[in-house]
Design an enzyme around this catalytic site. Structure first.
Site, PDB file in Angstrom:
ATOM      1  N   GLU A  60      49.331  32.097  33.124  1.00  0.00           N
ATOM      2  CA  GLU A  60      49.161  33.244  32.236  1.00  0.00           C
ATOM      3  C   GLU A  60      50.298  34.249  32.422  1.00  0.00           C
ATOM      4  OE1 GLU A  60      45.757  36.614  31.129  1.00  0.00           O
ATOM      5  OE2 GLU A  60      45.371  35.135  32.709  1.00  0.00           O
ATOM      6  N   GLY A  91      41.132  42.037  30.898  1.00  0.00           N
ATOM      7  CA  GLY A  91      39.790  42.502  31.205  1.00  0.00           C
ATOM      8  C   GLY A  91      39.321  42.090  32.586  1.00  0.00           C
ATOM      9  N   ALA A  92      39.743  40.903  33.043  1.00  0.00           N
ATOM     10  CA  ALA A  92      39.273  40.390  34.331  1.00  0.00           C
ATOM     11  C   ALA A  92      40.387  40.154  35.340  1.00  0.00           C
ATOM     12  CB  ALA A  92      38.488  39.091  34.126  1.00  0.00           C
ATOM     13  N   SER A  93      41.643  40.190  34.918  1.00  0.00           N
ATOM     14  CA  SER A  93      42.745  39.967  35.858  1.00  0.00           C
ATOM     15  C   SER A  93      43.967  40.756  35.423  1.00  0.00           C
ATOM     16  CB  SER A  93      43.092  38.470  35.942  1.00  0.00           C
ATOM     17  OG  SER A  93      43.624  38.011  34.714  1.00  0.00           O
ATOM     18  N   THR A  94      44.902  40.882  36.340  1.00  0.00           N
ATOM     19  CA  THR A  94      46.184  41.525  36.038  1.00  0.00           C
ATOM     20  C   THR A  94      47.292  40.629  36.578  1.00  0.00           C
ATOM     21  OG1 THR A  94      47.521  43.539  36.260  1.00  0.00           O
ATOM     22  CG2 THR A  94      46.194  42.909  38.160  1.00  0.00           C
ATOM     23  N   GLN A  95      48.417  40.572  35.867  1.00  0.00           N
ATOM     24  CA  GLN A  95      49.536  39.715  36.228  1.00  0.00           C
ATOM     25  C   GLN A  95      50.832  40.519  36.319  1.00  0.00           C
ATOM     26  OE1 GLN A  95      46.345  37.721  35.255  1.00  0.00           O
ATOM     27  NE2 GLN A  95      47.422  38.431  33.429  1.00  0.00           N
TER      28      GLN A  95
END
Length: 506
Positions: free
Chosen positions: A165, A204-208
């Site tokens: 992602e 909403g559920a993760s950051t990259q």
């Protein structure tokens, strides 16, 4: 010599120009066919909070060409992300139907069979796959069956891992900014050779976080090598599961509730003063991300609610948010948080998704231009000091959840970018907060389709523009006309000289 100098210079020059032009046009050249319209591709971005369908298009003669893919349209499916339909048979597939029907209408019918459709699910489905793999597999099978019922070329529905992602988001950003290739003045696509831009995604559920680094990546899990357009790129990338905006807000709530002993009434320092509202505990403890905050006697089958009261206290809010990020025990030379290796951030970055929305709302509500860490801190303090009535007057009243979380979300952005990723006074101004580039939404979806459909060649592109047969014919005709005019002028000049000579003899 005098006779030669008396010849008209202009017609001779035009004659020579016409002859040279004809000679140039007769040199063998490559025939170019007219472009046969557009090809299309569809990507379904199945995020944790919603699903978006993107239609992309590119000239059909550029299947392995360069810099030609554009966003045709976008559709947001009603309801939440497909992971929210766990245990509700058929509803995840049904939620996609309206957007797929729109794609049928917008893409020419004759292009349907050759239009690939990709569905990529992200952190919401990653979490469901952890808590209930059976339900996760069932949802993927359902949405796959739904997509197959449409007249497109179904190319699979998968759950992306966090590194994929992040990397696809980085590809999208730099593709849209033309950092891989550029168009030169003689009509060729060339490798730009310029610097790339890092990608910051806050879902909403993760950051990259993904960027090119010259430093050694000490953890192999965070290193990704790409070769695009003949150039090698060594990327650092990491995805933090449970650190997306929605999951962080849940974890913050769960932590505050636990710290106050699960009391019937809880004071929330990140909610605006004078705000009061109920909280259903099922909405907190329905995620693997809040598992550590559950009380021992928690029973999801029983109704359990409490009352939240906002206190609007910036320092207490920051203190609670900081506890969500661990900075202890780094096993590498340096870490971001939670013992994850990260080299020093370098170069420019584009921050999108929730980063963009929080940053934009913070500026609109406070009137402060957030371009430095100090301005970010001042704007966050200002929004946290506003009471519930003040916030409702200057913001979108339709979305109460978002308005009450203005302070909390702003503090999360501050903690993640400054304390987490390590941006400072020199590097923070190099962050561009954007949601689109041109007419294209920024995210991982475009990069995903480009890579899977081989629209990004691994080797250097050698595409150049050539004349069409029609244009070549027009130029040849013009040069012939020019040649005829030159010959006519020469005969006319010769006739005048002869006549003049006869008159002199008389």
């Amino acid at each position: 010599m005098a006779r030669f100098s008396a010849l008209p210079i202009a017609p001779i020059a035009l004659l020579l120009f016409g002859l040279v032009g004809i000679l140039l046009l007769t040199i063998p050249s490559q025939d170019v066919q007219d472009a046969p319209g557009f090809m299309y591709g569809i990507v379904l971005d199945a995020g944790s909070s919603h699903t978006s369908l993107f239609i992309y298009k590119w000239p059909a003669d550029k299947q392995n060409g360069t810099g030609v893919v554009t966003q045709h349209s976008e559709c947001t499916a009603d309801g939440g992300g497909i992971s929210e339909y766990a245990g509700r048979v058929g509803e995840a597939a049904q939620s996609l139907r309206e957007c797929l029907n729109q794609a049928v209408k917008e893409i020419p019918k004759e292009k349907h069979p050759n239009t690939p459709v990709y569905l990529g699910a992200t952190a919401g489905m990653r979490l469901l796959n952890i808590s209930n793999p059976k339900q996760s597999d069932q949802i993927l099978a359902e949405v796959g069956s739904e997509i197959r019922s449409f007249p497109f070329n179904y190319s699979g529905a998968v759950i992306l891992d966090g590194q994929e992602e992040g990397a696809y988001g980085w590809v999208t950003v730099n593709y849209l900014l033309r950092n891989f290739i550029k168009y030169d003045f003689v009509g060729r696509w060339l490798s730009s050779g310029g610097a790339t831009v890092g990608a910051l995604d806050f879902g909403g559920a993760s950051t990259q976080i993904t960027f090119v680094t010259q430093e050694k990546v000490e953890n192999e899990a965070n290193r990704k090598e790409l070769r695009l357009y003949g150039q090698d790129y060594s990327l650092y990338t990491h995805s933090f599961l449970c650190y997306g905006q929605n999951q962080l807000l849940k974890r913050l709530l769960a932590q505050i509730v636990k710290s106050q002993g699960y009391a019937p009434e809880v004071s929330h320092p990140c909610y605006p003063a004078n705000f009061t509202g109920p909280l259903d505990m099922k909405n907190i403890f329905d995620s693997p991300c809040t598992e550590q905050y559950k009380p021992e006697a928690y029973n999801p089958q029983k109704n359990w609610s409490l009352t939240l009261r906002g206190s609007g206290h910036y320092e207490n809010c920051l203190g609670n948010v900081s506890e969500l990020f661990s900075h202890d025990g780094c096993p590498f030379s340096r870490c971001s948080f939670d013992k994850v290796f990260q080299p020093k951030v370098t170069g420019s970055f584009m921050a999108f998704s929730a980063f963009y929305h929080i940053h934009s709302s913070l500026q609109n509500v406070t009137g402060v231009k957030v371009k430095t860490p100090l301005q970010l801190e001042n704007a966050t303090k200002k929004v946290c000091s506003m009471n519930w009535s003040q916030l409702q007057m200057v913001s979108d009243k339709k979305n109460i959840d978002r308005v009450r979380n203005y302070c909390a979300s702003s503090v999360l952005l501050q903690a993640l970018l400054l304390r987490g990723y390590g941006f400072d006074d020199s590097s923070f101004p190099d962050i561009s907060f954007q949601n689109t580039a041109g007419d294209t939404s920024v995210g991982w979806a475009l990069g995903y389709m480009l890579v899977l459909s081989n629209l990004l060649p691994a080797e250097s592109a050698g595409v150049r523009k050539t004349l069409t047969v029609g244009a070549w014919g027009v130029l040849l005709f013009l040069f012939i006309v020019l040649l005829v005019i030159c010959v006519f002028l020469l005969f006319r000049a010769r006739s005048k000289r002869k006549k003049g000579g006869d008159e002199n003899v008389i």
